[in-house]
Scaffold this motif. Structure first.
Motif, PDB file in Angstrom:
ATOM      1  N   LYS A 256      10.909   7.882   2.065  1.00 16.90           N
ATOM      2  CA  LYS A 256       9.703   7.127   2.406  1.00 16.90           C
ATOM      3  C   LYS A 256       9.902   6.267   3.648  1.00 16.90           C
ATOM      4  O   LYS A 256       8.975   6.076   4.439  1.00 16.90           O
ATOM      5  N   GLU A 284      -2.942   2.782   8.208  1.00 18.47           N
ATOM      6  CA  GLU A 284      -3.262   2.567   6.790  1.00 18.47           C
ATOM      7  C   GLU A 284      -2.339   3.386   5.897  1.00 18.47           C
ATOM      8  O   GLU A 284      -1.788   2.879   4.915  1.00 18.47           O
ATOM      9  N   ARG A 285      -2.132   4.652   6.263  1.00 19.78           N
ATOM     10  CA  ARG A 285      -1.291   5.501   5.420  1.00 19.78           C
ATOM     11  C   ARG A 285       0.175   5.075   5.502  1.00 19.78           C
ATOM     12  O   ARG A 285       0.881   5.032   4.489  1.00 19.78           O
ATOM     13  N   GLN A 287       1.327   2.117   6.132  1.00 21.70           N
ATOM     14  CA  GLN A 287       1.480   0.862   5.397  1.00 21.70           C
ATOM     15  C   GLN A 287       1.550   1.123   3.893  1.00 21.70           C
ATOM     16  O   GLN A 287       2.367   0.515   3.183  1.00 21.70           O
ATOM     17  N   ARG A 288       0.715   2.027   3.418  1.00 23.57           N
ATOM     18  CA  ARG A 288       0.718   2.358   1.988  1.00 23.57           C
ATOM     19  C   ARG A 288       2.056   2.992   1.575  1.00 23.57           C
ATOM     20  O   ARG A 288       2.617   2.662   0.524  1.00 23.57           O
ATOM     21  N   ILE A 289       2.587   3.863   2.422  1.00 28.40           N
ATOM     22  CA  ILE A 289       3.880   4.497   2.132  1.00 28.40           C
ATOM     23  C   ILE A 289       4.988   3.446   2.103  1.00 28.40           C
ATOM     24  O   ILE A 289       5.874   3.470   1.237  1.00 28.40           O
ATOM     25  N   SER A 290       4.932   2.497   3.036  1.00 26.18           N
ATOM     26  CA  SER A 290       5.938   1.428   3.071  1.00 26.18           C
ATOM     27  C   SER A 290       5.896   0.592   1.800  1.00 26.18           C
ATOM     28  O   SER A 290       6.937   0.239   1.236  1.00 26.18           O
ATOM     29  N   LYS A 291       4.688   0.258   1.339  1.00 29.19           N
ATOM     30  CA  LYS A 291       4.554  -0.520   0.102  1.00 29.19           C
ATOM     31  C   LYS A 291       5.146   0.239  -1.083  1.00 29.19           C
ATOM     32  O   LYS A 291       5.844  -0.343  -1.926  1.00 29.19           O
ATOM     33  N   GLN A 292       4.882   1.535  -1.130  1.00 28.75           N
ATOM     34  CA  GLN A 292       5.448   2.344  -2.209  1.00 28.75           C
ATOM     35  C   GLN A 292       6.973   2.340  -2.139  1.00 28.75           C
ATOM     36  O   GLN A 292       7.656   2.240  -3.165  1.00 28.75           O
ATOM     37  N   CYS A 301      12.085   0.085   3.904  1.00 30.00           N
ATOM     38  CA  CYS A 301      10.626  -0.015   3.948  1.00 30.00           C
ATOM     39  C   CYS A 301      10.118  -1.445   4.108  1.00 30.00           C
ATOM     40  O   CYS A 301       8.999  -1.651   4.584  1.00 30.00           O
ATOM     41  N   LEU A 305       7.164  -2.529   6.571  1.00 30.41           N
ATOM     42  CA  LEU A 305       5.906  -3.101   6.090  1.00 30.41           C
ATOM     43  C   LEU A 305       5.523  -4.319   6.927  1.00 30.41           C
ATOM     44  O   LEU A 305       4.352  -4.496   7.298  1.00 30.41           O
ATOM     45  N   GLN A 312      -1.266  -3.645  12.661  1.00 35.34           N
ATOM     46  CA  GLN A 312      -2.665  -3.785  12.248  1.00 35.34           C
ATOM     47  C   GLN A 312      -3.329  -4.923  13.027  1.00 35.34           C
ATOM     48  O   GLN A 312      -4.482  -4.808  13.469  1.00 35.34           O
TER      49      GLN A 312
END
Length: 446
Positions: A256, A284-285, A287-292, A301, A305, A312
């Motif tokens: 990730k 957006e994608r 950032q979402r992958i980093s959060k995961q 990650c 993030l 952003q």
């Protein structure tokens, strides 16, 4: 050093040029390496290597990043930094002892040194302490130069006053924009200019393609390089092709951190095409992958993030959505501060404060104060090398308007210690001449 590494081979070329032109010529006092701006990291690698126990040249290199404020105070600043480094760095002493058995030097006589003559005496004393009559090379790589003409004047003055036997100064200058060139007739046999032609582009391409071609990291390096080439050619279609290739190869890896990195690199390249519709989708994608990844314990990650928040904010600012941009920068600052990424936090606080100053004055002083408080734990060295000096400068004016005596005195004491009594003018000059802030992610972090 890995001799097969193409960048290492460039460093070897610099070493060979030094041996041919400099070593064995004690009369030389000022060496000017003329470089292209994009080659600066290679030359910094050269002096870093030679300043360590792994250097191969016969001279002893000592590198200083001391800011050049003006020609009247630079020698004092160099003495101060030299003595602090010597007294506080056991690693440096161990390296010197490793390279020079029985090396001893007494710094005490120079503790109060401030003049050009004091600097020259200190360098002479240090060089005499080196065994086997080794030459000493003082490498001057100022983090910031307030005025290149003044620095050239300082170099001229030092040459006129007499650089001691066994001591040389080394500076970097830019090809086709040379600031430190001098006439040989003014200082006969004392000056030497080195320019080492190098194909950095080919070396980077070779480095990017080296290793297992099926390794996702190697594949992504190649994609990033090709994206950079497409950007240079302003070929957005080719950039998208290689950007998608970077996403594809990193997604297959299951890593990730690597997948998120591909998103931020791709988006960062597209910032040069501000209206490209892929930018917000990638941010957006990614950032979402980093959060995961953070939730799953992937340590790579978390800093990503933080960087996505900055991107952003930068994108919202480009789109002139200033309130949204400020909020993103604040989120970036708070998260960076929470996880002790102090420099990223300060950069974000400063960006948020500057945007508030121009677009949302009602929030300005609150954000400025948070930035001021965030930097209080920094050491003097960290303060002088960071954007925090601008936050201190701006908060000083605010504190003055509110008659916050303790704050005023505290900032005055700290900045006076670092920059002298005219610190406000110096910081204003540095800010005026500084390079624009980079995007939140640098290529070197890949």
């Amino acid at each position: 050093m890995n001799e097969h590494n193409p960048i290492a081979q460039l460093v070897n070329n610099i070493q060979r040029a030094w041996l041919e032109k400099i070593s064995g010529k004690p009369a030389l006092k000022l060496v000017r390496m003329v470089i292209k701006p994009e080659e600066s990291r290679v030359y910094e690698g050269f002096v870093k290597l030679e300043s360590s126990a792994h250097g191969s040249l016969p001279e002893v290199f000592v590198t200083h990043l001391t800011d050049f404020e003006d020609e009247d105070t630079y020698s004092a600043a160099l003495i101060k930094d030299w003595l602090e480094t010597y007294n506080n760095s056991t690693a440096l002493l161990q390296e010197m002892e490793q390279r020079n058995a029985g090396f001893t030097w007494d710094p005490k006589p120079f503790a109060q040194g401030k003049s050009d003559e004091d600097l020259l005496r200190m360098l002479a004393s240090f060089q005499r302490a080196l065994p086997a009559k080794q030459q000493l090379v003082l490498v001057l790589l100022p983090r910031q130069v307030s005025n290149t003409r003044d620095m050239r004047n300082w170099l001229t003055t030092i040459l006129k006053k007499g650089i001691p036997s066994g001591v040389k100064l080394l500076v970097l200058d830019h090809l086709n924009n040379e600031q430190f060139a001098m006439h040989d007739r003014q200082f006969p046999d004392m000056l030497c200019t080195i320019h080492v032609p190098m194909d950095l582009h080919a070396a980077i391409r070779k480095l990017g393609g080296s290793g297992d071609p099926n390794n996702p990291e190697i594949m992504m390096r190649k994609c990033v390089f090709e994206m950079g080439e497409a950007l240079k050619d302003k070929d957005v279609k080719r950039l998208h092709r290689w950007g998608q290739a970077a996403l594809d190869c990193t997604q297959k890896s299951g890593n990730k951190g690597l997948f998120a990195t591909a998103h931020i690199m791709y988006a960062g390249m597209l910032f040069h095409f501000k209206r490209d519709p892929q930018i917000p989708l990638l941010l957006e994608r990614g950032q979402r992958i980093s959060k995961q990844g953070v939730q799953q314990g992937d340590t790579a990650c978390l800093p990503l993030l933080v960087q996505f928040y900055g991107y952003q904010g930068a994108y919202a600012q480009i789109r002139r959505r200033f309130t949204e941009a400020i909020n993103w920068f604040i989120q970036q600052a708070e998260m960076a501060q929470l996880h002790n990424f102090s420099q990223q936090a300060l950069n974000a606080w400063y960006q948020a404060a500057e945007l508030c100053r121009r677009k949302d004055a009602g929030r300005y002083y609150d954000i400025l104060e948070k930035g001021y408080l965030a930097g209080l734990p920094l050491s003097d060295e960290e303060v002088s090398a960071s954007i925090y000096i601008y936050l201190l400068r701006d908060y000083y004016d605010y504190a003055h308007s509110k008659k916050m005596t303790d704050v005023i005195n505290g900032i005055d004491e700290k900045m006076g210690r670092l920059f002298g009594t005219d610190w406000k003018t110096d910081v204003d000059t540095i800010r005026k001449n500084r390079m624009p802030m980079n995007l939140p992610l640098e290529m070197e972090n890949l």
